[in-house]
Write an enzyme that holds these catalytic residues in place. Structure first.
Site, PDB file in Angstrom:
ATOM      1  N   ASP A 517     -16.581  17.163  24.329  1.00 53.89           N
ATOM      2  CA  ASP A 517     -15.828  17.949  25.307  1.00 53.89           C
ATOM      3  C   ASP A 517     -14.325  17.720  25.209  1.00 53.89           C
ATOM      4  O   ASP A 517     -13.855  16.725  24.672  1.00 53.89           O
ATOM      5  CB  ASP A 517     -16.298  17.633  26.732  1.00 53.89           C
ATOM      6  CG  ASP A 517     -16.031  16.191  27.132  1.00 53.89           C
ATOM      7  OD1 ASP A 517     -16.202  15.297  26.283  1.00 53.89           O
ATOM      8  OD2 ASP A 517     -15.660  15.945  28.294  1.00 53.89           O
ATOM      9  N   GLU A 518     -13.593  18.676  25.732  1.00 51.52           N
ATOM     10  CA  GLU A 518     -12.150  18.598  25.983  1.00 51.52           C
ATOM     11  C   GLU A 518     -11.315  18.235  24.749  1.00 51.52           C
ATOM     12  O   GLU A 518     -10.440  17.373  24.803  1.00 51.52           O
ATOM     13  CB  GLU A 518     -11.864  17.617  27.130  1.00 51.52           C
ATOM     14  CG  GLU A 518     -12.442  18.094  28.452  1.00 51.52           C
ATOM     15  CD  GLU A 518     -12.047  17.223  29.637  1.00 51.52           C
ATOM     16  OE1 GLU A 518     -11.978  17.755  30.750  1.00 51.52           O
ATOM     17  OE2 GLU A 518     -11.821  16.008  29.453  1.00 51.52           O
ATOM     18  N   THR A 519     -11.595  18.887  23.633  1.00 49.76           N
ATOM     19  CA  THR A 519     -10.707  18.760  22.482  1.00 49.76           C
ATOM     20  C   THR A 519      -9.505  19.669  22.714  1.00 49.76           C
ATOM     21  O   THR A 519      -9.660  20.880  22.861  1.00 49.76           O
ATOM     22  CB  THR A 519     -11.430  19.171  21.189  1.00 49.76           C
ATOM     23  OG1 THR A 519     -12.591  18.353  21.024  1.00 49.76           O
ATOM     24  CG2 THR A 519     -10.519  19.008  19.988  1.00 49.76           C
TER      25      THR A 519
END
Length: 846
Positions: A517-519
């Site tokens: 998540d959240e790259t």
């Protein structure tokens, strides 16, 4: 000779003086306060640091840097008065003097105004862990111990924006919510929670004493030993276990093959727990355990019930984050035992992130010697930088700590005995800074030793990468480079070592969580090795590298016989629609037995249906929505209530009223606590019959940015966890199935009253005694003023409200509230539990 020795002493003394700070760090008093949210009409906050010189010497005009951590990004630049503000990385920021700074005279003060993004409306939002570093000692941080967050005194300090008309939950609002709860007598309440499929109480009782024996089928010896230990704790004496059908309590095997299903049948002669599997026997033991009196004694009278039961979902999970802030092995075991009481069967252990790596990996000692520690330093070759108020010193137990290999195996065995599967999570490619910096430190050490090949063996970052980005948590360097073969070798090493530990513990690993998540946008755009890989694989650009990376990770995992598990972004793909970037379910992974935690169901945020879209697309989905199951969200909208609130406020009712297969039906408020407007869910995808088969289960999550102690962890876990366990185990209640809205509302209110009475009168009293006691949240009182008198009530029936009218803090000996209170001044109210522990005080003016 004596002259030379004297000169040497003078020289060494001069060096020591030059290296010593000219001003004691404890000579500064520092205060911080919000001036205004919505500053200049923008989503930003103006706040002020005040430095007070408590000494008789001047605070120097130069030669120092002031560090602090702040979960709100501080705008860098000139703050006035000769002070420069800078963002270091992540939550770490600094003040530095410029040529215009004149120092602080003895007894004088200095104000520094800073502008930060978003808003600050809760005490846990504020800056933490301030410390000073002198230029002459750049590797040493000096903690500022005299530091205060000044509470707000005006609405503009509490409103998110000038238009915010509801900055805080009032005592009157709490009173109105509590007023809908009926007080149900203890003897009318069900005695087992989570609610069984079938439950019947019978007259009479069965008496357990030290002579009571436990008979067991050979397959259930471990469960018999567990029950014996439970009874020993209650009786104070050991209880015998015997193989076979002897014994007043018998653990029998039947032909029911449903995992976790059991029957529990009592008579005056004893109890029989029957199941086709050990998990079912264990859950039957937990139901029997809930029938035991909370008081200890030489004999225990157990009421008689007949129960037929089985779990609704096979995946009933608690995600515990120990990466952001660490919790000891002992505390984690305590949480695992709590999970067992409420029949949860998965511990999703978040052990790595930007701020910490928390498990020993043989062959890669830097992961814990560097990644498992936080402290100030000139580089990060010995410890990661401070985060979340961990301060300059490595001894901070929230910032520094890890589980040794032996610790982790012990955790696995403890969980296995309680039929809880531990799923380790290794975050990647984003949220990976602790691993990246650890491998950078390994690289530097081995390069100094002339071992070039070994130095590059597990490298996770490209030193020539000039990409610029900032993650959601403001990190600039937290993403693994997918073009490095060493990154995949690192992952193979970590996965293989975790598999080996699980095997040694007798808890074989069959599923592993690999984050995803959240790259942040901008990663890999200016990495030479990434550009070469994009050209070689004929990719359209850097965004495609994520799918390349995760496909390779999937193959590493699958080749070891493991199921791949990740956060929702791992099942999504970026594309364009109507000229805008949008995220859709990624068709490439949907048919690969890929399990996802879907967290983004922020009510009113537009993504409420993401859970169902991904399940309908073929992904195995765990319902992990922030609006109901992120326990790090504050209970209510109150400045003094700990926890975040970006996804809303999660009180005890939200985990309880969640309807897994129709989350829209009982959703009540948005992320700011406002009533959801009509039409919020119009056009949202609904769950198909195919999608429903892909719902694997329910998960609560406790992220640890604001959780630094066991007490804080237990406060946020309880009593929320009980409602989540009810929804994960129990059948869909009548109020969830009822189609008539008014009737459903009445049924829900009756069920809510019964549930909260059970929680308050049965569950919390036994949790007060279990494992040394759990420090659950005691709510604040609700209160209104009518006819000049203060009326009060409480969310948890059976808890006591005490009050004072003389301005003093209520204690366990203050008068008990039984009727409206008349007073000329403020009435202070505080709720106490059965053990005499109090919650937070509120004051009401008649």
């Amino acid at each position: 000779m004596r002259f030379r020795f004297t000169c040497l002493l003078m020289l060494l003394s001069g060096i020591a003086m030059a290296q010593s700070p000219a001003f004691p760090a404890n000579g500064l008093k520092v205060k911080w306060e919000v001036v205004e949210n919505g500053y200049q009409g923008k989503p930003q906050t103006l706040s002020t640091f005040t430095f007070i010189n408590k000494t008789k010497q001047a605070f120097p005009a130069s030669g120092w840097t002031f560090f602090f951590t702040f979960v709100r990004y501080v705008s860098p630049g000139d703050a006035g008065n000769g002070i420069q503000v800078a963002h270091v990385n992540g939550p770490l920021a600094t003040f530095k003097p410029t040529a215009g700074f004149k120092g602080i005279a003895p007894g004088d003060s200095l104000k520094i105004n800073v502008v930060s993004v978003a808003w600050v409306t809760a005490i846990t939002d504020g800056p933490e862990g301030p410390y000073l570093v002198w230029d002459q000692q750049p590797a040493k941080g000096h903690a500022i111990t005299d530091y205060t967050v000044v509470p707000p005194t005006s609405d503009k300090q509490l409103r998110r924006t000038a238009a915010d008309q509801h900055p805080q939950t009032t005592a009157a609002e709490i009173y109105q919510r509590n007023a809908r709860i009926k007080d149900v007598p203890l003897d009318q309440l069900p005695k087992i929670l989570p609610t069984p499929v079938a439950y019947e109480e019978k007259p009479g009782a069965f008496t357990i004493n030290a002579n009571t024996a436990i008979g067991y089928h050979p397959d259930f010896k471990q469960e018999a030993e567990y029950l014996s230990a439970v009874l020993k704790d209650a009786l104070g004496k050991p209880v015998r276990i015997v193989a076979g059908n002897e014994g007043a309590i018998r653990l029998e095997k039947n032909n029911d093959t449903a995992t976790g299903a059991y029957s529990l049948s009592g008579s005056s002669n004893g109890y029989v727990i029957a199941s086709g599997n050990a998990a079912g026997i264990f859950y039957g033991i937990q139901s029997l355990r809930s029938l035991l009196s909370t008081a200890k004694g030489s004999t225990i009278s157990v009421p008689l019930v007949d129960v037929k039961d089985q779990p609704r979902f096979g995946f009933r999970s608690m995600m515990i984050d120990v990466a952001r802030n660490f919790q000891s092995k002992q505390q984690l075991l305590k949480v695992i035992d709590l999970m067992a009481v409420y029949k949860l069967n998965v511990l999703h252990l978040h052990m790595s992130d930007d701020e910490g790596w928390r498990v020993e990996i043989p062959g890669l000692p830097e992961l814990t010697s560097v990644g498992g520690r936080r402290a100030h330093g000139v580089n990060e070759l010995e410890a990661l930088q401070p985060s979340y108020g961990s301060g300059p010193d490595v001894v901070n137990t929230a910032g520094s700590g890890f589980y040794t290999r032996a610790d982790y195996i012990e955790i696995l065995r403890f969980a296995r005995q309680r039929h809880i599967k531990v799923i380790p999570e290794i975050e990647m490619p984003g949220h990976a800074r602790a691993a990246i910096k650890s491998m950078d430190a390994r690289y530097e050490k081995l390069m100094k030793a002339g071992k070039t090949a070994e130095a590059n063996e597990y490298r996770l970052s490209d030193p020539d990468d000039k990409s610029q980005y900032r993650s959601v948590q403001e990190w600039k360097d937290n993403v693994i480079n997918p073009a490095l073969p060493s990154a995949y070798k690192f992952m193979e090493k970590v996965v293989d070592e975790l598999v080996a530990m699980h095997k040694e513990a007798g808890a074989p690993l069959d599923i592993i969580h690999m984050g995803g998540d959240e790259t942040p946008a901008g990663v890999w755009a200016k990495s030479p090795v990434c550009q070469a890989l994009i050209a070689k694989e004929k990719m359209s650009g850097p965004d495609d590298l994520w799918y390349y990376f995760y496909d390779r990770i999937a193959k590493i995992v699958n080749q070891r016989g493991l199921q791949l598990y990740g956060w929702e972004e791992a099942g999504m793909r970026k594309t364009r629609r109507d000229g805008r970037d949008v995220m859709i379910a990624n068709p490439d992974f949907g048919n690969r037995n890929f399990q996802l935690d879907v967290w983004n169901n922020v009510m009113g945020g537009g993504m409420e249906d993401l859970t169902y879209r991904l399940a309908n697309a073929g992904y195995k989905v765990v319902l992990s929505g922030v609006s109901n199951y992120y326990f790090d969200m504050a209970y209510v909208k109150d400045y003094y209530e700990p926890g975040f609130y970006w996804g809303g406020y999660v009180d005890v009712d939200k985990p309880f009223y969640f309807i897994p297969f129709d989350l829209y039906k009982n959703a009540k408020e948005d992320d700011q606590g406002r009533t959801l407007p009509p039409g919020t869910f119009v056009g949202k995808d609904r769950l198909t019959e195919y999608g429903q088969r892909n719902i694997a289960g329910v998960q609560a999550a406790l992220w640890s940015e604001t959780v630094k102690t066991p007490a804080q962890q237990e406060y946020l876990l309880l009593p929320k966890l009980i409602g989540m366990a009810e929804r994960a185990w129990a059948p869909d209640p009548a109020w969830a199935r009822e189609k008539d809205e008014a009737a459903a509302g009445r049924l829900y209110q009756e069920a809510w009253s019964n549930f909260i009475n059970v929680v308050a009168k049965r569950e919390l009293p036994r949790l007060t005694r279990l494992n040394g006691g759990y420090l659950y949240r005691i709510p604040t009182a609700g209160a209104i003023v009518e006819n000049g008198k203060v009326l009060a009530n409480v969310q948890l029936p059976g808890m006591v409200i005490r009050y004072t009218t003389d301005g003093k803090e209520p204690t366990a000996k203050s008068p008990v509230y039984t009727e409206p209170v008349a007073a000329t001044g403020a009435v202070k109210l505080k709720v106490f539990d059965s053990a005499g522990r109090g919650g937070r005080t509120i004051a009401v003016q008649p």
